[in-house]
Design an enzyme around this catalytic site. Structure first.
Site, short mmCIF file in Angstrom:
data_model
loop_
_atom_site.label_atom_id
_atom_site.label_comp_id
_atom_site.label_asym_id
_atom_site.label_seq_id
_atom_site.Cartn_x
_atom_site.Cartn_y
_atom_site.Cartn_z
N CYS A 2 -4.37 7.33 -11.70
CA CYS A 2 -3.96 7.29 -13.11
C CYS A 2 -5.17 7.44 -14.04
CB CYS A 2 -3.31 5.96 -13.42
SG CYS A 2 -1.98 5.56 -12.30
N ARG A 27 -7.85 13.91 -12.29
CA ARG A 27 -7.64 12.74 -11.43
C ARG A 27 -6.31 12.83 -10.67
NH1 ARG A 27 -10.92 8.49 -13.07
NH2 ARG A 27 -9.45 6.88 -12.42
N TRP A 74 -0.12 8.50 -11.68
CA TRP A 74 -0.07 9.01 -10.31
C TRP A 74 0.78 8.00 -9.55
CZ3 TRP A 74 -2.19 8.01 -5.27
CH2 TRP A 74 -2.33 9.14 -4.46
N ASN A 98 -3.75 1.10 -14.25
CA ASN A 98 -4.19 1.91 -13.12
C ASN A 98 -4.45 0.96 -11.97
OD1 ASN A 98 -5.35 3.73 -11.36
ND2 ASN A 98 -7.20 4.06 -12.58
N GLY A 99 -3.91 1.26 -10.79
CA GLY A 99 -4.16 0.40 -9.63
C GLY A 99 -2.88 -0.22 -9.12
N GLU A 501 -14.61 20.77 7.21
CA GLU A 501 -14.55 20.88 5.75
C GLU A 501 -13.76 22.14 5.35
OE1 GLU A 501 -14.81 19.33 3.17
OE2 GLU A 501 -15.35 20.68 1.55
N LYS A 505 -10.33 22.27 3.10
CA LYS A 505 -10.20 23.06 1.87
C LYS A 505 -8.92 23.90 1.94
CE LYS A 505 -13.30 21.66 -0.66
NZ LYS A 505 -13.05 20.39 -0.07
N GLU A 508 -5.78 21.52 1.55
CA GLU A 508 -5.55 20.93 0.23
C GLU A 508 -5.28 21.98 -0.85
OE1 GLU A 508 -8.83 18.49 -1.09
OE2 GLU A 508 -10.29 19.93 -0.38
N HIS A 524 -10.05 21.86 25.67
CA HIS A 524 -9.44 20.58 25.97
C HIS A 524 -8.14 20.37 25.20
CE1 HIS A 524 -13.00 19.60 28.24
NE2 HIS A 524 -13.70 20.11 27.22
N LYS A 623 -8.30 13.06 -7.81
CA LYS A 623 -9.75 13.27 -7.70
C LYS A 623 -10.46 11.98 -7.32
CE LYS A 623 -13.57 15.62 -8.21
NZ LYS A 623 -13.88 16.52 -7.08
C1 F6R Z 1 -11.64 16.99 -0.75
C2 F6R Z 1 -12.01 15.87 -1.56
C3 F6R Z 1 -11.81 14.50 -1.01
C4 F6R Z 1 -12.97 13.59 -1.43
C5 F6R Z 1 -12.69 12.14 -1.00
C6 F6R Z 1 -13.83 11.22 -1.30
O1 F6R Z 1 -11.93 18.20 -1.37
O2 F6R Z 1 -12.44 16.01 -2.67
O3 F6R Z 1 -11.64 14.52 0.37
O4 F6R Z 1 -14.14 14.06 -0.83
O5 F6R Z 1 -11.54 11.70 -1.66
O6 F6R Z 1 -14.12 11.20 -2.66
P1 F6R Z 1 -15.50 10.64 -3.21
O7 F6R Z 1 -16.57 11.55 -2.73
O8 F6R Z 1 -15.35 10.64 -4.69
O9 F6R Z 1 -15.66 9.26 -2.65
#
Ligand code: F6R
Length: 628
Positions: A2, A27, A74, A98-99, A501, A505, A508, A524, A623
């Site tokens: 949020c 976010r 959110w 928020n939370g 990674e 990408k 997501e 395996h 985010k």
């Molecule tokens: C993927 C992504 C997430 C963050 C994860 C940790 O693209 O952005 O996997 O890497 O939520 O976030 P931080 O680095 O802010 O702790």
């Protein structure tokens, strides 16, 4: 997660709140709302969906008042809908939250027994009821909030207004971030400075269990049990342009293109370009607050950092998501260069698995936002267990940054796209510096090797520019990927975390199934998946793992898998066996991951765009993950 924005001042609250909420869109959210005073009464307007829906509803609305709060939600308790959207309104109280309130079931029962009319499925509305009950006794917003806090359990932040006190605004933080923006004759509150940077550069960050009490143009701070506290003001040197798209179609694309600069800024404080040596700058292991790091005596601080590095017998790296993959690369770098054993942990596992943390352990946390709930819990646990903690954060003054004992910064500038890109590559650059610094301090690396590695690192930004110039080939490759049923990303050694990674990408951004695997693991299990509808994305730079990677690639090809490979320079072998071969510049193995991730980021980006997806705010994602 949020987003919260609040305003009290002489300007029109509607414009400030909506523009602030837009800056917090990154976010992640699924509904939004505002409550703004209008001739002594609060007008509340909420909408499910994107801010555009709220803006449409706000069109033509005028507000004759100077106080308001807004929120992007959110969903946690209760599905995304207008009735669950914030602000929640109970008898003149308006609240955004928020939370998570952990004891919400008990509170709900109690309120229902008392006859309360609860109109949403949220835990947040219950807090508004509790405050509204208290205000009947106290007739004062601040006192009512303070009396309510002792009844709540969980990790949450709130911002509250009461229409009977039109020049009061009360904020409380115990978990998700909240910051007070100090204007000239006006006051702001938000989840993140990005929402406010166009109005002020002066901020006060709330710590857990602190209240900000804004009254007119003054703000005072209190502990949760009502004791006045003194807080330090922080002045940021960001400019509003840093959080704009600057002509790029998406924030993510802008951030991918900013990577050369971000990497250069990440290494700049720690590298002496004349001697090609590394000394970490102003880490603060001596116990200084983050606000004072700049004032440290750099030479003395470096000696303190070296004392820590000399003593350590083990390193843990703890993080989530993309930051965890950066940490996994850190394991390869620190172990191979500095010969210290390293464990890498997903923060949500570390915090609950009762880790054995021996004496002389350094726990390194990595977090772009510095607010990730699991990573924060991990750093707190590490401190409890007696480890020395070092955080690598992008957002300075974030909670994790403030709580860590040592501080390194990604220096990427604001990262708005939900999918992390420049923070990842900057972290890899910082970890290079950290590994060299530990290795040199422990005298397991020669000056010559240090020079060689620093030279390789200094070359990275311009090599990245070169790779970005080939974006049209990555776009072309992405166009060919639409028809595949699944994706297996693979690599060995330092390219294995890059494979993970890359798969993340794709998941997501393009919502396609992808797995990241160590290429040696293919036999395996995953080999069974491979047929002509499966794309194999192989990260195969010419390094010490290359020959083995090629054998894995042949095996995949023999089963019909279609290959997209990323290698070094003109590589006839890779070109001949791949549908698409993407050539990267020759680099030292220690930095190759910083380069080879770029085509993976851009392929996922282009694929997602061509499928019409929202690349900056992928569905269901946030985010800043401030709850578990
Ligand atoms: C993927 C992504 C997430 C963050 C994860 C940790 O693209 O952005 O996997 O890497 O939520 O976030 P931080 O680095 O802010 O702790």
């Amino acid at each position: 997660m949020c987003g919260i924005v609040g305003y009290l001042g002489y300007q029109n609250p509607k414009d400030i709140i909506v523009s602030g909420l837009k800056k917090l869109e990154y976010r992640g959210y699924d509904s939004a709302g505002v409550a703004i005073l209008d001739q002594g009464k609060t007008k509340r307007i909420r909408a499910q969906g994107k801010l555009k829906e709220l803006e449409d509803k706000l069109q033509g609305e005028t507000f004759d008042g100077h106080l308001g709060i807004g929120h992007t939600r959110w969903a946690t308790h209760g599905k995304p809908s207008e009735r669950n959207a914030h602000p929640h309104q109970v008898r003149g109280i308006n609240l955004v939250h928020n939370g998570i309130i952990e004891n919400y079931l008990e509170i709900r029962e109690e309120l229902l027994t008392e006859g309360a009319v609860i109109t949403s499925d949220t835990d947040s509305e219950l807090v508004a009821h509790l405050i509204a009950n208290e205000i009947e006794v106290t007739q004062d917003l601040f006192k009512a909030v303070e009396r309510t806090l002792s009844k709540l359990r969980g990790a949450f932040s709130i911002l509250v207004m009461w229409e009977n006190q039109p020049d009061h605004l009360v904020a409380f933080k115990d978990g998700p971030p909240l910051v007070v923006g100090l204007g000239k004759n006006e006051m702001f509150v938000a989840s993140d400075v990005q929402a406010l940077i166009q109005y002020t550069k002066r901020f006060v960050y709330l710590e857990d269990r602190e209240i900000a009490y804004i009254k007119g143009t003054e703000v005072s701070f209190f502990s949760a049990n009502g004791f006045p506290i003194h807080k330090k003001e922080v002045e940021l040197n960001w400019n509003p342009e840093m959080v704009e798209k600057q002509g790029f179609a998406h924030y993510m694309l802008k951030e991918v293109y900013e990577q050369p600069r971000a990497v250069a800024s990440a290494i700049e404080p720690h590298i002496n370009p004349d001697t090609f040596s590394v000394s970490l700058k102003n880490i603060g292991f001596g116990g200084q607050s983050v606000q004072k790091l700049e004032e440290l005596n750099t030479a003395e601080d470096w000696l303190k950092t070296q004392e820590v590095f000399k003593k350590i017998e083990r390193v843990f790296i703890v993080a989530c998501g993309t930051s965890f993959y950066a940490g996994t690369i850190g394991k390869y770098l620190i172990e191979q260069l500095a010969r210290v054993p390293v464990e890498v942990d997903i923060a949500s596992e570390f915090r609950y698995r009762k880790p054995v943390v021996p004496p002389n352990t350094l726990v390194v946390t990595i977090s772009q936002s510095g607010e990730t709930a699991d990573t924060l819990a991990a750093i707190r646990l590490a401190k409890e267990l007696g480890a020395t903690t070092l955080s690598i954060c992008n957002v300075r003054n974030s909670t994790i940054d403030r709580e860590a004992q040592g501080h390194l910064y990604m220096n990427s500038g604001p990262e708005i796209g939900v999918a992390s890109t420049k923070a990842f590559t900057s972290t890899l650059a910082v970890i290079n510096c950290l590994s060299i610094a530990i290795a040199r301090t422990r005298e397991v690396m020669s000056i010559e090797t240090e020079k060689e590695l620093v030279t390789a690192l200094l070359a990275v930004p311009s090599q990245m520019e070169g790779v970005l110039a080939f974006d049209k080939y990555f776009e072309e490759a992405a166009a060919g990927l639409k028809l595949f049923r699944g994706f297996l990303y693979m690599g060995r050694g330092i390219s294995y975390p890059i494979a993970m990674e890359g798969a993340l990408k794709l998941k997501e951004l393009a919502y396609m199934h992808a797995e990241g695997y160590a290429a040696g693991e293919m036999k395996h299990g995953p080999l069974a998946l491979i047929d002509e509808r499966m794309a194999i994305v192989m990260v195969a730079p010419t390094d010490q793992w290359y020959d083995k990677t090629i054998s894995n690639l042949e095996e995949a090809r023999a089963r019909g898998g279609k290959i997209i490979s990323i290698g070094t320079g003109e590589n006839e072998k890779l070109r001949s066996i791949s549908e698409y071969y993407l050539a990267m510049p020759k680099t030292h193995w220690t930095v190759s991951a910083i380069i080879s991730v770029i085509p993976l980021q851009l392929m996922s980006y282009h694929l997602a765009c061509s499928l019409g997806y929202d690349v900056d705010q992928p569905r269901n994602l946030a985010k800043s993950v401030t709850v578990e």
